[in-house]
Design a protein around this motif. Structure first.
Motif: not given
Lengths: 453, 453
Positions: A301-302, A305-306, A308, A312, B316, B319, B383, B388
């Protein structure tokens, strides 16, 4: 099928026969059943009936019955018997079965039973209880018939005649003049021997022996390798101290296969995880095995998410993460399992290791092209977006190949580190693949980003 | 350890001894080794040396050696022996081992070997080859010693004396006057019998018998249940046609455990997936097992993708999908495996099934609260977004509970549908959990959406 097992009718009948006044019928009924079947019956009938059945069994029958039961059922039967009767029954069990039973009881209960046994039996069991349960010492029995090599065949026959009638004799063990194990005389050879044959003339010299510390898995491998029916256990001086029989090895094989399956399922190999009735205990046993998945999931997930900001602009990409992680986890587990199998067959040298890994990588690559192509087409058609399809397809293909390679190199690495590779086929490989899948997906997506809607 | 296995030095030595002029030394060296060890040696030395070793073995030794080898090694040895010598060796194998060997050879090769065997051997093997390999008929051997119930003990001894010296005799089988199986006389009883005892007086009446169609897993269960050393195989009229011995059952146990592990790993149970050297064949065997994961991954993606608009406002969230799918897959596999184990032990009634499922749901719930809480805290801190964290934590907890429940109800459902539940502990459960995980995540996220940044 012709197997006589207790049927529903048997259970109904036994409940009737345990009513007062029908003792003779009950005794007759029980005599017709094999102790293994009586054991099944006792596990399935209610307490008063079970108590009545146990009262009518001879100590030797009850001993055989007790050997057939699962630990939790054994504890129940010991309670039903009461301590006096129980110690009498345990004295009639084979020493290996009695040791297993005592190990599964509460310490206090085992001690009480032990002190009530005849002195010689007590001595034998105390010795056996010192060995770890999963070693040769832990599964051996001390009951065996032996003669010295210089004896006559007739003396060997006398030894059989004088042995307790309950001992299963497959062969007569032969020792030298200082009690060191020398070989076996199979009963067939004894039957055919012409007087005045000597034991050393007709015996089969020893092929193999084990000391009590040898792991039970190694014992099973020796049985399999030499197709044995029994195996001598000797002390550090080579003196005969016990024997292991084929049925003990059956139990080992079943136990080890179970352990491996539990490890693969990520529950650890502790059988208590199945037996225990305490929820908190089960949670404490299962939870640690979720840890690697948890950390790996967060790491994956990290990574996602990085990236991100990148995602988007093409959020739809993230929706396809389950395809990537699911497929690469599955391919990795397949490859790990096949490598573990190859290693178990025992013929993996560093040369053949390389060959297996590359053969496996090739298989993974072919499957990757097929699945990647299918994913690209399906997603392209479905989303009317061929760039998106190509992106997911390429990422899927790469992560499947990497997963295949990681899957096949993990077991030998773990095994060299002293970790059971069966663990690898389970959560560990899925965890590592989740991380590598996320990395590959992010990389591929960044390359495709400019073409996506 | 005292196990004699071919060491590096043995291999070096044998390569030297197979040089011309050292025939006598080679013969002496081979006589000292067990056929199982010679088999290992032959698999590891190069072709000319292997050919020389095979030339010096007696047909009976070579037959034992051949029985010890894996199918691919057997094919190599048959080639090295040449068809004349090979048929002589096969004639000396036990009928069950010879049948296995012939089944693993190419059809043409097997036919050539068969036609060169002595007529009686040929007839026996042709009959055995008709049975499915994984049935009682497929693992039985026709070599056994029998007498009729009315015979004297002396006649039974004569039967042993007249039998081929290569037959392993554990007991003498007893038949009635129309050759129906009636029981066994263990050799121990024969040894101790006083003349003029009759066989029917000293025999152990039959407890159990099987017909050739019985599945080998059922055979293994019967061996285990009654702690047998050998088992009679009878035709539909109850007439004795063969026997199964404990070492055959060892092989069954190992084979079945392997099959279950392969199924769990999602490679199917076909051992060819390991043995085959053809990549395309391996791909065709492994690929179908990826299908359920593929479809499930796409479905999960479809669910996440349908909530596309929602997730674009909180990208997010997506993720964290790997945490959800990874953890629920793992919990589901744990629960499935424990249920399968419970079912194998054989004491799952519908009542105990409900108890096990609810016990397991409770364990999953406790683990879910712990892991959900940990995920919420870690993500919240990392975060700086507690909404979240709470969203992921709650979704994780719910999907773990559902995965635990699905994992424990799947095996009994599959088993009632006639599907081997070992399949459930593998890719199937992960697939179903991917879908349910995506659904739960989407639902929970929609509830939390208004609180997210």
């Amino acid at each position: 099928m012709d197997v006589q097992r207790p049927t529903e009718e048997d259970i109904d009948e036994i409940e009737l026969l345990t009513q007062p006044g029908r003792e003779d019928d009950l005794r007759t009924f029980l005599l017709l059943l094999h102790p293994a079947d009586v054991a099944e019956l006792v596990s399935e009938i209610k307490e008063p009936a079970a108590r009545a059945v146990l009262r009518f069994l001879e100590p030797t029958q009850a001993a055989q019955l007790l050997s057939e039961l699962e630990p939790s059922e054994q504890r129940r039967v010991i309670d039903l018997l009461g301590v006096d009767r129980a110690s009498e029954v345990v004295a009639n069990m084979e020493t290996d079965d009695a040791t297993d039973l005592l190990q599964d009881l509460e310490d206090g209960e085992a001690k009480v039973l032990l002190t009530r046994l005849p002195a010689s039996e007590q001595r034998a069991l105390r010795k056996l209880l010192k060995y770890e349960p999963d070693t040769a010492g832990g599964i051996m029995q001390t009951e065996l018939v032996y003669v010295s090599a210089g004896s006559t065949a007739k003396k060997a026959l006398d030894a059989i005649r004088n042995a307790s009638p309950d001992i299963d004799i497959i062969s007569v063990f032969v020792v030298d003049d200082v009690h060191r194990y020398a070989g076996n005389v199979p009963l067939k050879k004894l039957v055919l021997a012409q007087e005045p044959a000597l034991v050393e003339e007709i015996m089969e010299p020893k092929i193999v022996e084990v000391t009590p510390e040898v792991d039970q898995e190694e014992v099973a491998r020796i049985f399999d390798h030499y197709s044995l029916v029994e195996l001598a256990v000797v002390d550090s001086d080579g003196q005969l101290i016990g024997r292991i029989t084929a049925d003990d090895v059956h139990e080992v094989l079943i136990e080890e296969a179970e352990e491996d399956m539990l490890k693969m399922a990520g529950t650890g190999a502790d059988p208590e995880v199945i037996d225990s009735d305490r929820l908190s205990r089960v949670v404490m046993l299962r939870l640690p095995w979720l840890l690697s998945t948890f950390i790996a999931g967060l790491l994956a997930s990290y990574i996602l998410q990085s990236a991100h900001l990148m995602f988007s602009t093409a959020v739809v990409l993230l929706a396809f993460v389950p395809v990537i992680t699911g497929m690469s986890g599955n391919v990795g587990t397949q490859s790990a399992m096949l490598m573990i199998r190859g290693m178990t067959l025992g013929n993996i040298t560093s040369e053949s290791l390389l060959r297996t890994v590359s053969r496996d990588a090739a298989v993974a690559a072919i499957m990757a092209v097929i699945c990647g192509g299918a994913a690209a087409s399906i997603i392209g058609l479905w989303q009317h977006d061929w760039a998106l399809g190509a992106c997911v397809g390429v990422a899927l293909a790469f992560s499947m190949v990497i997963a295949g390679i990681l899957g096949s190199i993990e077991p030998p690495i773990l095994s060299r580190m002293g970790i059971d590779p069966a663990v690898a086929a389970g959560p560990l490989i899925t965890s590592i693949n989740d991380i590598s899948g996320a990395l590959i997906y992010t990389l591929v997506a960044s390359l495709f980003l400019q073409y996506l809607k």
